[in-house]
Design an enzyme around this catalytic site. Structure first.
Site, mmCIF file in Angstrom:
data_model
loop_
_atom_site.group_PDB
_atom_site.id
_atom_site.type_symbol
_atom_site.label_atom_id
_atom_site.label_comp_id
_atom_site.label_asym_id
_atom_site.label_seq_id
_atom_site.Cartn_x
_atom_site.Cartn_y
_atom_site.Cartn_z
ATOM 1 N N HIS A 223 0.941 -1.081 -0.062
ATOM 2 C CA HIS A 223 0.055 0.084 -0.005
ATOM 3 C C HIS A 223 0.957 1.267 0.067
ATOM 4 O O HIS A 223 1.669 1.302 0.683
ATOM 5 C CB HIS A 223 -0.932 -0.027 1.226
ATOM 6 C CG HIS A 223 -1.719 1.299 1.414
ATOM 7 N ND1 HIS A 223 -2.815 1.553 0.603
ATOM 8 C CD2 HIS A 223 -1.482 2.302 2.463
ATOM 9 C CE1 HIS A 223 -2.938 2.711 1.047
ATOM 10 N NE2 HIS A 223 -2.528 3.210 2.211
ATOM 11 N N TYR A 277 -6.495 8.689 0.626
ATOM 12 C CA TYR A 277 -6.766 9.559 2.127
ATOM 13 C C TYR A 277 -5.609 10.423 2.212
ATOM 14 O O TYR A 277 -4.612 10.346 1.746
ATOM 15 C CB TYR A 277 -7.122 8.407 2.968
ATOM 16 C CG TYR A 277 -5.926 7.493 3.347
ATOM 17 C CD1 TYR A 277 -4.923 7.764 4.355
ATOM 18 C CD2 TYR A 277 -5.662 6.465 2.744
ATOM 19 C CE1 TYR A 277 -4.024 7.275 4.677
ATOM 20 C CE2 TYR A 277 -4.738 5.470 3.013
ATOM 21 C CZ TYR A 277 -3.601 5.873 3.899
ATOM 22 O OH TYR A 277 -2.642 4.932 4.223
ATOM 23 N N ASP A 577 -28.723 -21.746 16.335
ATOM 24 C CA ASP A 577 -29.911 -22.489 16.184
ATOM 25 C C ASP A 577 -30.043 -23.510 15.528
ATOM 26 O O ASP A 577 -29.347 -23.498 14.475
ATOM 27 C CB ASP A 577 -30.975 -21.370 16.055
ATOM 28 C CG ASP A 577 -30.952 -20.971 14.581
ATOM 29 O OD1 ASP A 577 -29.919 -20.935 14.102
ATOM 30 O OD2 ASP A 577 -32.135 -20.744 14.177
#
Length: 850
Positions: A223, A277, A577
């Site tokens: 990155h 960013y 469940d």
């Protein structure tokens, strides 16, 4: 604290002393764990992992509740520690589609409890981020508690504050196991016997997994991040370069670690339209980019620190900054930043890196105890943003048996280490899917989005017939599962007045055929492929006693009967469940859902079973057809000599019988609220089973149905779906499942559940319907009353039989009574809704038990 000599024994060894490992060690000792040791191959606190080369930006809002909750916990913890700078975060929109997305951000933030999320006009953005070109944006999303963590300082704080012992420059060379249990950790400085071991190795996760023959699906990816030279517009901003690493051993370029520790002086920013960013570093700007092709690193080739380099930092590749290499972005990072932040244009960079962090195939963390090895825990694929929260969750899980934050129990279905399908550990698969997640990290991902790569991995025996019928296959856990069938397109005209259009975002990747299949099943008979559901065989002389100990319901059932129940953890919350069928005196078939259910639920049963009980997870060993609808008995009786009348084969019973030539275990249960059966057969008989039913039902207009019809039908009946409506963040009483609990029996979690009942249930499941709209509601959207957020949508769809839009949520008990007026915010609209008694469809069960 930190010491020099490696001990010969510890209760718990944490491998990895970055953000995650330090958080786990800190939280374990905070909860009272003793004799905890944390190891890292690099020096402390600058270990050479991603924790000190990361810019530390923390954007908390996510469509995932647990990601948002862990991020907020982390920000509060580190703010109190004095190592977090709370400057707020602003995400800008440079397209109308992104503005719609930012509205979703506000809704998610409200749902999951982030304070004061706001949409901003362009001028409001530039008031706080004056270097942003106002003409380039349409607006922004502001989260005031976002900010930045100073990595080195935070790691040192954890080490100083924890009662664990930390050892740097200590390489783990092996993990010893005996009879499926962790026994010791081998290091280059000696062997440490232990009872528990935690893998917190992130970039090296695959390698550490290989030490114990686990194929952990975690891919390292490069990155890009740069820090500009001084900008005139930021002249005078304070700089603290040199303070963070003074006196510390730092592998590689010290400037990187120093720069990342500098706090921003204004909100951190994101331009997700271009996968970017940014934040200030003193008088320079830090610019981060996902806007390049995925640079996936072979996980077996992750290296070690040297004097010249930090192990998780690769050399900056200029072409990925100056050229448009991202498959879905038409501008390079440089061009997009030049337009958004003109002050950075043509500036030199004082810091550059291709830093490495990791992605899983679904982009979520890997948390929990491995089913293969007792005592081996994982805390992996976690960023700084969520590291404090997940450290707390894992510590609570290890110490108290209940994964939780201080705000309460958490949902583990999306993060559990046992959730992955068998193929996920293949290195080619995990690297490709990790790269895809990197590519998508700032993309607007559509509801029910489907990947193109690695398809056809798992196909039921019915796949050829389904393909001929025009199945629209969606992938889940590697399975190709029909969502609807083009074969049923003729039904749309028949039912068109009962199938409202779903427009725009709610309507993406949907088809009116789903509604037609739903309505046809209510009137006729349909076949549903349940092969993704799994059977778990529980056998042995003590099988019944074992199930009684782990199931919340009374499992004293006779041979040939079926019972619905839940599994609970020690805190009384729902692990699963289940439907349990007693086939013989010492033989039970337990059925559970698809996706991650077999791995999580099956391994839990195996872990708790005594030596006298055999637990066999039959994932894909059996195939299953759900045969449902008012004409299902007529069809089934045509193809079997067994008596399937209501007198001889009542609701919630089971039989071994033949369908044509095919041996099946038939369960008289229905997940859609209609008369019907589940027909379980060995997989090799699957094609014959399908053909036998299909051919016998032609004059009855038998139809195939997909997952879309199943979802809307089960919501009309109020049937729960584990991982969506119920999970480890609720107990069965809150979930409206008191019939699945018998407090006269003894079972795991009973004490906590009884205490909760005695104290009073203050949050309950609630069924909502929209007052004057047919729009389908989407999960994660806030539910409000009098302007106060009470909960969020767990699941929503249009109920074609009841002709109402349905949403399930959890509400404070005083709001959960039928007739209460509430509102739902979804896609920027506010919908009036009303709490209703459930189930909405056939409340007397006349259709299902006839």
């Amino acid at each position: 604290m930190s010491t020099d000599s490696v001990p010969s024994r510890a209760d718990t060894v944490v491998i990895g002393a970055g953000a995650v490992g330090c958080s786990i060690a800190y939280h374990l000792t905070e909860l009272g764990a003793e004799d905890v040791v944390a190891l890292d191959q690099g020096p402390l606190p600058v270990t050479g992992g991603s924790s000190t080369h990361a810019p530390g930006i923390m954007f908390q809002t996510s469509p995932s509740k647990i990601q948002t909750k862990t991020a907020h916990y982390t920000s509060r913890l580190l703010k109190d520690a004095g190592v977090y700078t709370e400057v707020g975060g602003i995400e800008v929109a440079r397209s109308e589609e992104r503005m719609d997305f930012l509205e979703r951000r506000v809704e998610w933030a409200k749902s999951y409890g982030l304070p004061d999320p706001q949409l901003l006009e362009p001028e409001e953005v530039t008031e706080q981020l004056p270097l942003v070109d106002e003409d380039e944006i349409l607006g922004g999303y502001y989260s005031p508690t976002d900010g930045q963590v100073a990595g080195t300082d935070a790691l040192q704080w954890y080490i100083n504050e924890s009662a664990a012992d930390f050892y740097g420059n200590t390489e783990v060379t092996d993990i010893e196991t005996t009879d499926g249990e962790v026994t010791a950790v081998e290091t280059d400085r000696g062997r440490i016997e232990c009872d528990r071991c935690v893998l917190a190795t992130n970039n090296w996760a695959y390698q550490t997994g290989q030490m114990v023959d686990l194929d952990l699906p975690i891919a390292p990816v490069e990155h890009q991040y740069v820090v500009t030279e001084s900008l005139a517009e930021l002249e005078g901003n304070a700089s603290s370069l040199g303070d963070a690493t003074a006196g510390l051993e730092v592998p590689g370029d010290r400037t990187i670690t120093e720069s990342m520790s500098q706090p921003p002086d204004r909100p951190v920013g994101r331009d997700q339209d271009h996968s970017l960013y940014f934040r200030t570093h003193g008088d320079g700007y830090g610019l981060g980019s996902y806007n390049h092709e995925s640079l996936v690193v072979d996980p077996e080739e992750m290296g070690k620190n040297t004097d010249e380099s930090q192990a998780s930092v690769h050399s900056f590749t200029e072409k990925h900054w100056t050229k448009a290499t991202h498959p879905n972005r038409d501008k390079s990072p440089q061009q997009a930043f030049d337009e958004l932040l003109p002050a950075t244009q043509d500036k030199e960079f004082q810091v550059t890196e291709n830093g490495i962090f990791v992605y899983t195939p679904d982009g979520m963390p890997v948390i929990g105890e491995t089913p293969e090895i007792d005592g081996l825990w994982t805390g992996l694929a976690i960023w700084w943003t969520h590291s404090g929260g997940y450290g707390r969750i894992l510590a609570e899980w290890m110490e108290n048996g209940v994964p939780r934050l201080p705000s309460g129990p958490v949902d583990t279905s999306a993060i559990h280490v046992a959730r992955f399908a068998p193929h996920a550990g293949n290195k080619e698969f995990l690297m490709d899917r990790g790269g895809k997640r990197y590519e998508q990290v700032y993309s607007i991902v559509e509801p029910r989005w489907q990947p193109d790569e690695h398809r056809g991995l798992r196909e039921s025996p019915f796949y050829p017939q389904q393909a001929e019928l025009g199945a629209e296959f969606f992938q889940s856990g590697g399975w190709e599962s029909p969502q609807w069938y083009e074969y049923n397109e003729d039904l749309v005209e028949e039912y068109e007045d009962q199938i409202p259009e779903q427009d725009e975002w709610q309507g993406i990747n949907r088809s009116p055929i789903e509604g037609a299949e739903h309505l046809h099943t209510r009137e006729n008979v349909s076949m549903y492929d349940m092969t993704t559901f799994s059977s778990i065989m529980v056998e042995g002389d003590d099988a019944g006693e074992f199930l009684q100990q782990v199931c919340s319901n009374d499992m004293e059932i006779s041979v040939g009967r079926v019972r619905y129940t839940t599994l609970l953890n020690e805190g009384g919350n729902v692990i699963a469940d289940l439907t349990v069928a007693r086939l013989d005196d010492d033989e039970y078939m337990v059925t559970t859902g698809g996706g991650n259910s077999p791995g999580i639920h099956g391994s839990w049963l195996q872990e708790h079973a005594p030596e006298t009980v055999s637990v066999t997870i039959e994932e894909s060993a059996k195939c299953t057809v759900g045969l449902w609808g008012p004409k299902s008995r007529m069809l089934l009786q045509r193809v079997t000599d067994a008596d399937v009348s209501n007198d001889d084969f009542p609701y919630f019973s089971c039989k071994r019988m033949y369908v044509g030539d095919v041996p099946v275990i038939a369960l008289r249960v229905s997940y859609v609220g209609e008369l019907g059966w589940e027909l379980w057969a060995p997989s090799e008989y699957g094609r014959k089973l399908w053909d036998t039913l299909w051919e016998a039902g032609q004059d009855l207009d038998v139809r195939p149905i997909g997952d879309g019809a199943l979802e809307s039908m089960r919501l009309e009946k109020g049937f729960r779906l584990w991982g969506t409506d119920i999970d480890t963040d609720v107990n069965p009483l809150e979930a409206g499942l008191p019939f699945a609990v018998d407090l006269e029996t003894e079972f795991i979690g009973k004490e906590a559940l009884a205490e909760a009942k005695e104290a009073g249930i203050d949050t309950e499941v609630a069924c909502l319907t929209l007052d004057d709209s047919t729009d389908a509601m989407l999960g994660g959207r806030p539910v409000l009353a009098d302007g106060e957020v009470l909960g969020y949508v767990q699941a929503g769809d249009f109920g074609y039989s009841v002709q109402e839009s349905i949403a399930y949520t959890y509400l404070p008990s005083e709001y959960a009574e039928a007739g209460t007026a509430v509102q739902i915010q979804c896609e920027g609209e506010t919908y009036d809704a009303t709490v209703r008694d459930e189930p909405l469809f056939d409340p007397g069960r006349d259709k299902i038990i006839r």
